[in-house]
Design an enzyme around this catalytic site. Structure first.
Site, short mmCIF file in Angstrom:
data_model
loop_
_atom_site.label_atom_id
_atom_site.label_comp_id
_atom_site.label_asym_id
_atom_site.label_seq_id
_atom_site.Cartn_x
_atom_site.Cartn_y
_atom_site.Cartn_z
N THR A 283 11.69 -7.51 -11.35
CA THR A 283 11.07 -8.81 -11.52
C THR A 283 9.89 -8.95 -10.56
O THR A 283 10.01 -8.63 -9.38
CB THR A 283 12.09 -9.93 -11.29
N GLN B 51 -7.58 0.24 3.38
CA GLN B 51 -8.46 -0.22 4.47
C GLN B 51 -9.87 -0.48 3.98
O GLN B 51 -10.70 -1.01 4.71
CB GLN B 51 -8.48 0.81 5.60
N SER C 253 -3.80 -3.19 -0.85
CA SER C 253 -2.76 -3.98 -0.19
C SER C 253 -3.29 -5.39 0.05
O SER C 253 -4.45 -5.57 0.43
CB SER C 253 -2.38 -3.32 1.14
N HIS D 182 -2.08 -7.77 2.29
CA HIS D 182 -2.06 -8.37 3.63
C HIS D 182 -3.20 -7.89 4.52
O HIS D 182 -3.38 -8.40 5.63
CB HIS D 182 -0.70 -8.18 4.30
N CYS E 123 2.09 5.58 23.94
CA CYS E 123 2.78 6.67 24.62
C CYS E 123 4.29 6.54 24.46
O CYS E 123 5.02 7.49 24.65
CB CYS E 123 2.38 6.77 26.08
N GLY F 297 0.80 -1.22 0.00
CA GLY F 297 0.00 0.00 0.00
C GLY F 297 0.84 1.27 0.00
O GLY F 297 0.52 2.23 -0.71
N ASN G 265 -7.97 4.12 8.83
CA ASN G 265 -7.45 2.95 9.53
C ASN G 265 -7.64 2.99 11.04
O ASN G 265 -7.66 1.96 11.68
CB ASN G 265 -5.96 2.78 9.20
#
Lengths: 381, 379
Positions: B233, B175, B195, B197, B321, B69, B145
């Site tokens: 490739t 997303q 994307s 994954h 944090c 992405g 997201n």
């Protein structure tokens, strides 16, 4: 023939009847550091190792007690032979215009005095390498000659870390946080020969697994000097929760630190250690004012070594960079969760007040749980 | 294990794993090679392209495979613009868009950042006013997201077309895929990033949809693969796995979306029984059902995350944090007007159709146990 020549602190040779045990420790540490099956011979404040490599020199230089390491050529005790060895070494290191020969005569039966040896060897060098000049005050390169059972010739020494042989001065517990100071404190004491066992207080889920990994990494870095490190990962959440729920907010840190020390002392007893080591530096933070240290220290039977107590942060950082812990220490996981840090911690706590606040806590049980719950990790170089 | 972090990444389907493995073992030829092994590889590539294209209703020739992405976003933006042109984006984009625009701004491009409202929706009036004659590219994400906001992409595109015929629209669809129905033709979008994954495919592979006829400049120059838009490739095992993941996702997609909707509704109903909870992504038309962002008051998100880990429940925090790096600092929650106390206790649960209702129950049971303990430590 060549050998690795290791010089060690003169302090060791001044130990009188105990000298032998210090030297034994040193030889043991050098051997485990360089590995292999080299023969290590000792002779009047020197170790001679019948094996060498750049890597071994680097490793030996990190062994506490070692002040310098070099690779020396071994030749017969003959001026011409010594001279030729010196010429070979100078040839392999070009770019020098001036030199000087320094001789140590360990073998007092050798017919020539050290000055004479230096002069004669210098003569051989000048004859063979006419482009070089002698400069006794500021030579660009020094040719060292040592006359012992045989003659040793070397140029250039790798400076060693110094100090006293590791494990030659008893055992202590290092309170290792993920910060900059405590690894430096550990290093400093290990350098004086103190064997270290590390303790880290982990507050899951308040501190992250990554914070623990960081401490593990620091313990591993210290093994470069100590060869071995045991790390106790002590579960500290129960103690912290008990303090938070029962004590005043501004006393949180100081009471927490008292518990850390007590837990460390119990582990020390278990491990046969006789002191605690912390990275405290006077006045650095609220828990390190004199009043706080007084309160933290008050009920301990063991001495607490604070080798950084009189040092500035900037100097501590310097050492941390030099010993290779700095980059790990500054990873941002350590103080990510400030739940247990009071907004205005007491900088001048009073022992009597703190003791009264603590009374409500089941100290013995809390400490026992922490010690029993500890995860013990061992790291080898 | 209960995996509620599907917006971070998803577990590859076993069919995907199988496809990737088989590709590596049996179909290792270079698609550009002249021999039969090369041809076999090329066929695989073609099939994957058709599969992914079908999922978003594109033509196969309109897809360029990338490393993911982020690359697709960079490629779309950098490949579409020329020095000095005006650019528009929103304040809640993914870092691979937002930080790129910040860099472009430093390099002299005028950039307009659209504000978002409490739901995370971009301000359309602000957009209308921002479009100039010189505006080249508008880049907005389809689904956010962090909070799952679904931007009104059709309206945005319509607005852009009305105001400036030359301006192009890029949509970060990373997303969106698998969370809402995506149809590039209906949307009439110019560029869209995808994307693998995030849809149970392999990592390291994604795609950029480039509308037929769009003259995009390549970032990578070399052997001319991917219609000269992305030399190098091809990552055939990844691409082929992406194809399988796309195909699987497309099967009964509506039923999958309905299941995820049920998960979110159930979760929200149960959460409402708890005190000190603020739902940042309610179950409504403008929030994707797969993302449930919740603020737990008087708790640190990071601490709650680790406590949930003890129950083998995996989630994300809205704000770490410990993240001091600019790239990790949360800017989405402040952008929708959340106050500090709600930002630090924010947790993102993100679902996949593979999650089950009883996992929601187990997560709730864990929260019931954890929250009172953590709240004993008041700040």
């Amino acid at each position: 023939m060549k050998c690795m020549l290791i010089k060690y602190a003169s302090e060791i040779t001044l130990k009188g009847l105990n000298r032998r045990s210090f030297e034994d420790a040193l030889v043991r540490n050098v051997r485990s550091s360089i590995g292999g099956h080299a023969v290590i011979k000792r002779e009047s404040g020197r170790l001679f190792v019948n094996d060498y490599s750049d890597e071994m020199v680097e490793k030996a230089a990190k062994v506490f007690g070692v002040i310098s390491v070099t690779v020396a050529e071994i030749v017969e005790k003959d001026i011409e032979m010594i001279g030729r060895a010196a010429v070979e070494q100078l040839k392999s290191q070009t770019g020098h215009k001036t030199f000087k020969v320094e001789t140590k005569r360990g073998d007092k039966r050798f017919p020539l005095g050290s000055m004479e040896v230096s002069a004669k060897v210098g003569g051989v060098i000048l004859r063979e390498l006419p482009e070089l000049k002698v400069d006794v005050h500021k030579p660009e390169i020094v040719v060292n000659v040592e006359i012992r059972e045989q003659a040793y010739v070397f140029t250039g020494e790798r400076k060693g870390v110094g100090g006293m042989p590791y494990k030659s001065s008893g055992k202590g517990i290092l309170l290792l946080s993920g910060g900059i100071d405590s690894p430096v404190a550990g290093f400093t004491m290990a350098k004086r020969g103190l064997e270290l066992i590390s303790v880290y207080y982990h507050s899951h889920p308040y501190t992250s697994e990554r914070a623990k990994e960081k401490v593990v990494e620091l313990a591993k870095i210290l093994t470069q000097y100590t060869g071995f490190m045991r790390l106790y990962v002590v579960p500290f959440t129960e103690i912290q929760m008990a303090i938070i729920e029962n004590c005043r907010e501004d006393e949180l840190t100081i009471i927490m630190r008292r518990f850390m020390m007590k837990v460390a002392e119990v582990i020390a007893e278990k491990e046969g250690a006789m002191c605690l080591v912390t990275g405290e530096s006077l006045g650095q933070v609220a828990s390190q004012t004199l009043e706080s240290i007084f309160v933290t220290n008050s009920e301990l039977a063991m001495p607490v070594f604070r080798p950084l107590i009189g040092m500035d942060k900037i100097d501590i950082i310097d050492i941390s960079r030099r010993i290779g812990t700095y980059d790990t220490s500054i990873l941002p996981y350590e103080d990510c969760c400030t739940v247990f840090v009071p907004k205005h911690p007491k900088t001048r706590p009073r022992l009597s007040e703190i003791k009264r606040s603590e009374e409500v806590l089941p100290a013995e049980q809390l400490i026992r749980n922490a010690v029993l719950g500890a995860e013990i990790l061992n790291f080898k170089l | 294990m209960i995996y509620f972090d599907n917006s971070a990444t998803t577990k590859p389907r076993s069919q995907v794993v199988h496809e990737v493995t088989e590709c590596m073992e049996k179909c290792f030829g270079n698609p550009s090679s002249a021999h039969r092994l090369g041809m076999d590889a090329e066929k695989k590539l073609k099939m994957a392209r058709e599969r992914v294209a079908r999922l978003i209703n594109a033509k196969p020739g309109e897809l360029v495979f990338t490393s993911g992405g982020s690359e697709a976003n960079n490629m779309a933006i950098l490949g579409a613009i020329d020095k000095g042109q005006h650019l528009i984006t929103s304040r809640i984009e993914h870092p691979s868009v937002l930080r790129l625009f910040e860099k472009l701004e430093k390099d002299g491009f005028p950039v307009t950042y659209l504000d978002v409202d409490r739901s995370g929706l971009v301000n359309l009036e602000q957009l209308a006013a921002a479009i100039q004659e010189n505006t080249r590219l508008v880049s907005v994400m389809h689904v956010n997201n962090e909070i799952g906001t679904i931007q009104p992409v059709p309206k945005i595109i319509q607005l852009v077309r009305e105001k400036n015929r030359k301006a192009k629209v890029h949509v970060d669809g990373v997303q969106a895929l698998g969370k809402v129905a995506v149809d590039v033709k209906k949307l009439d979008v110019d560029l869209m990033s995808l994307s693998a994954h995030k849809i149970h495919g392999p990592k390291g592979v994604g795609a950029l949809y480039v509308k037929n006829g769009f003259n995009l400049k390549p970032l990578m120059i070399g052997g001319g693969q991917e219609a000269d838009l992305r030399s190098g490739t091809e990552n055939l095992p990844g691409i082929s796995g992406f194809g399988v993941a796309a195909e699987l996702l497309g099967e009964d997609l509506e039923a999958k979306l309905a299941h995820v909707k049920a998960l979110k509704l159930y979760f929200i109903t149960m959460l409402q029984a708890l005190d000190g909870v603020l739902i940042n992504s309610p179950a409504d038309d403008v929030h994707a059902d797969a993302i449930l962002n919740v603020s737990f008051e008087d708790v640190k998100g990071e601490v709650l995350l680790r406590a949930l880990e003890d129950y083998e429940i995996y989630v994300s925090t809205g704000s770490a944090c410990s993240a001091r790096k600019a790239a990790h600092r949360n800017y989405v929650l402040p952008a929708i007007g959340l106050k500090e106390r709600h930002i630090e206790g924010a947790i993102r649960f993100s679902f996949s159709h593979l999650n089950k209702l009883d996992e929601v129950e187990k997560a709730m049971a864990a929260l019931y146990k954890i929250l009172p303990v953590l709240r004993r430590v008041k700040k």
